[in-house]
Enzyme design. Structure first.
Site, PDB file in Angstrom:
ATOM      1  N   HIS A 173       0.837  -1.201   0.000  1.00 33.05           N
ATOM      2  CA  HIS A 173       0.000   0.000   0.000  1.00 33.05           C
ATOM      3  C   HIS A 173       0.876   1.257   0.000  1.00 33.05           C
ATOM      4  CE1 HIS A 173      -3.993   1.927   1.444  1.00 33.05           C
ATOM      5  NE2 HIS A 173      -3.237   2.832   0.840  1.00 33.05           N
TER       6      HIS A 173
ATOM      7  N   ASP B  58       1.031   2.569   3.784  1.00 32.61           N
ATOM      8  CA  ASP B  58       0.165   3.653   3.293  1.00 32.61           C
ATOM      9  C   ASP B  58       1.025   4.897   3.054  1.00 32.61           C
ATOM     10  OD1 ASP B  58      -1.965   5.123   2.408  1.00 32.61           O
ATOM     11  OD2 ASP B  58      -3.030   5.191   4.323  1.00 32.61           O
TER      12      ASP B  58
END
Lengths: 308, 428
Positions: free
Chosen positions: B65, B310
């Site tokens: 991610h 992320d």
């Protein structure tokens, strides 16, 4: 002696000693505004800028008069007249002001934390005149000054704050300041207007104004923002008023000599009935008078004033 | 071109390897594993020797991610700089989200990313295609076409698909092409206007909160729709205790769901946000200490399959503003390994499980059969780690263009000393 702080950003970073020192200083400035010549040379040669990114009449006027009565060069910048509409960042606006060497900037901004942000980046004193929902320290100080005037003390008093606690910087700053000086603070509003975890600040939460007012020495009504009614926090002003307004029925639950306060501007017939707002119990106008003295004291203490 | 790595402690849980080994790499693959006392000359006389004494070698770490920002936001990050940051952080493969400009919602953008990665990225880059056109949640994008072009999964990450029927169609159509759905679970109406976790700290700071419920109701919905459609669902960036409970019970019922968390959710708590430091502003927001503890438990017991960064690099100008106006996101790929190693040092995770969360599980979930493992014939993607290395994180040290890290100035321990991608040592 001076203050331990360089900026006034919030009330929770003020020591109790600083609070008392500000109030005592304000007391000594109070009579200037009642003289025939309402001006002293205390801040002569100092520059104070009122930088307002949100509309304000009362607070801005109060700061402007405070600066002028102390002989500071005081100018006002409001958001619509500033570079903000051209897309300038807050930091750039502040840096441009810094280049002109002001001694203090009084700032109101819609973003919580804007005053803290400013203080990190500039070399002049920042006085927070309201940042988002976060803090409105001069309001809390003038409220405490008014309570002290009325009751002779603050310690041990029961204070009830009624209104949109969640979106109110006045409520937050008063909760911090009044708890600090020993008041027993309650808040009252529909559950949609109570922020998460507020009890952890030591306040009691009520959804019923009669319970909230029970035995109150002081009641502070907050303005319901008719213009910002969006968000479905309550169905109608009518019903809000029916359950959460201060009127001759609900005030009976408070102590007989309850002090009625409101930061203004008031919505007559919405959060407060006209006969209560205009009654002898109301100190709404003395709050405004004290506001001027508090702001004179803070400009004096933070913009480098001298008694000579 | 061949390479022999000697002296290292090798960990590959899938093969039950946890000992000193010599790794022989040839033509981008792991050609053989030998006992550590084998004389390299007897393996391959001309191979380059890499003395990795004192280091730990794991299968190349995979960050499933990240936001590489290219095309469109190259001022925040580009594929080459993001790949260097990945390598510096110890990662040999990254999975990049579709919220670029233009959005990666068609095969030509997918091909563009793959082409740029082939030319300029020092690690493997696997693009994710958008679930819906323009991430608008209104119309399906061409999954078949994007898959052929190289899209590895589907996600509207950054924006939730709010419409439940649209979500059903996304999952049904994804199932048709056996594509993984990576869901950014956030109810936009509950989260509206929020800047941090809803709780006592948001009340103190006067910031609008994002309740954990905004995440949890969408996770519940997506799991139910995954059950209805039979699609493979992966929940991105799980941050709350309640979310974990929902996922745990779904797994127990046999729903095909996996999930990830990010290091900031098991390292930081919302009350760390003092003085409105915008480097802490991230979505989902950093939550309470109780949430953090539960996330650690989930990482340990495997309810959380994957740790992903992320990685969300931003330009300094986008963070040097009022908190409510600051961009969401943490530049995180370079701090993920040391923050996860901290869990190991604190006995919250075994080293085997660290390798599982950062390499083996992402490879399995993404269907990368030759990655996430050290065995003969596997891709020669390896991460070499100095477990004891201590250093203070500073902005200049970050290879990412995004310096937006809440960990700047902190002392970290454990760091990748080099990574090998496709048999080659990477320069960062």
């Amino acid at each position: 002696m001076g203050l331990a702080i360089k900026h006034l950003l919030d009330v929770y970073s003020l020591s109790k000693e600083d609070v008392m020192y500000i109030l005592d200083t304000a007391d000594t400035f109070k009579d200037i505004s009642t003289r025939d010549i309402k001006k002293v040379p205390t801040l002569r040669g100092k520059t104070v800028i009122n930088l307002f990114f949100e509309p304000s009449t009362r607070t801005r006027t109060s700061f402007e008069l405070a600066g002028k009565r102390l002989s500071a060069d005081t100018i006002n910048i409001s958001a619509s007249a500033s570079s903000v509409t051209k897309g300038e960042t807050l930091l750039d606006t502040l840096k441009n002001l810094e280049a002109m060497n002001p001694d203090a900037v009084v700032m109101r901004h819609l973003a919580s934390g804007a005053a803290h942000f400013a203080a990190k980046h500039v070399n002049f004193a920042i006085i927070n005149a309201g940042d988002g929902r976060h803090a409105h320290p001069t309001q809390a100080l003038l409220d405490l000054m008014t309570i002290r005037d009325c009751k002779g003390k603050a310690d041990g008093l029961k204070v009830t704050i009624v209104g949109d606690i969640n979106r109110s910087r006045v409520a937050r700053s008063n909760i911090h300041l009044l708890s600090k000086v020993g008041c027993d603070v309650s808040v009252c509003a529909p559950a949609s207007m109570i922020p998460a975890g507020i009890e952890q600040l030591g306040v009691k939460v009520h959804y019923n104004i009669k319970d909230a007012l029970d035995g109150a020495d002081v009641v502070m009504m907050l303005r319901i923002q008719k213009e910002r009614h969006g968000g479905n926090y309550f169905p109608t002003l009518r019903e809000y008023s029916r359950y959460f307004s201060l009127n001759k029925e609900t005030i009976k639950y408070a102590k007989e000599d309850v002090t009625v306060m409101h930061p203004g501007p008031i919505n007559r017939g919405v959060e407060i009935a006209s006969d209560i707002a205009d009654s002898e119990l109301s100190v709404i106008l003395p709050q405004v008078t004290n506001g001027l003295a508090i702001r004179m004291a803070l400009l004096f203490l933070l913009a480098g004033g001298s008694r000579q | 071109m061949s390479l022999i790595i000697t002296g290292a402690h090798v960990i590959s849980p899938k093969e039950n390897i946890d000992r000193k080994l010599t790794i022989y790499i040839k033509e981008g693959k792991i050609a053989a594993l030998h006992d550590s006392d084998t004389d390299p000359k007897t393996i391959d006389k001309v191979a380059e020797l890499f003395d990795a004494t004192g280091l730990t070698v794991t299968p190349g770490l995979i960050d499933m991610h990240v936001h590489l920002r290219e095309p469109g936001y190259e001022y925040k990050e580009d594929i080459a700089s993001g790949a260097r940051a990945a390598a510096r952080g110890g990662f040999t493969s990254v999975v990049c989200m579709a919220n670029t400009c233009p959005v990666n919602d068609n095969a030509s953008v997918t091909r563009y990313i793959i082409d740029k990665a082939e030319k300029g990225a020092c690690v493997n880059v696997f693009p994710v295609g958008a679930m819906t056109l323009g991430l608008d949640g209104k119309a399906l994008s061409e999954y078949g076409d994007m898959k052929e072009a190289g899209a590895i999964a589907l996600s509207d990450d950054g924006k939730p698909v709010m419409d439940a029927l649209m979500t059903r169609r996304v999952m049904e159509y994804a199932k048709t092409f056996d594509m993984l759905c990576i869901s950014h679970c956030e109810d936009a109406t509950l989260a509206k206007g929020g800047a941090m976790n809803e709780g006592f700290t948001s009340t103190l700071l006067g910031l609008t909160g994002i309740p954990a419920a905004a995440e949890e109701v969408m996770i519940a919905r997506d799991i139910i729709i995954a059950g209805l459609t039979g699609a493979r669902l992966h929940i991105a960036h799980v941050s709350s205790a309640g979310a974990l409970e929902i996922i745990k019970s779904a797994k127990a019922r046999g729903v095909s769901v996996t999930c990830e968390t990010a290091p900031h959710y098991f390292t930081l708590i919302d009350s760390d946000i003092t003085d409105y430091d915008t480097n802490y502003k991230v979505n989902p927001p950093i939550r309470s200490d109780a949430d953090r503890q539960t996330i650690i438990t989930g990482v340990r017991d495997g309810t959380i399959d994957v740790i992903a960064s992320d990685h969300a690099p931003h330009h300094a100008d986008e963070k040097k503003v009022e908190f409510i106006n600051a961009a969401f996101g943490i530049s995180g790929i370079e701090t993920m390994l040391p923050l996860t190693l901290k869990l190991v040092r604190e006995d919250n995770l075994t080293m085997n499980d660290l390798v599982a969360r950062l390499s083996e599980a992402p490879a399995r979930i993404l269907g990368l059969e030759n990655k996430g493992v050290i065995r003969e014939g596997a891709d020669a993607d390896l991460t070499l780690i100095d477990m004891d290395k201590k250093y203070t994180l500073c902005a200049d040290d970050l290879r990412s263009k995004g310096k937006n890290s809440p960990f700047l100035g902190r002392e970290l321990q454990g760091r990748a000393t080099s990574v090998i991608v496709g048999g080659k040592k990477v320069d960062w």
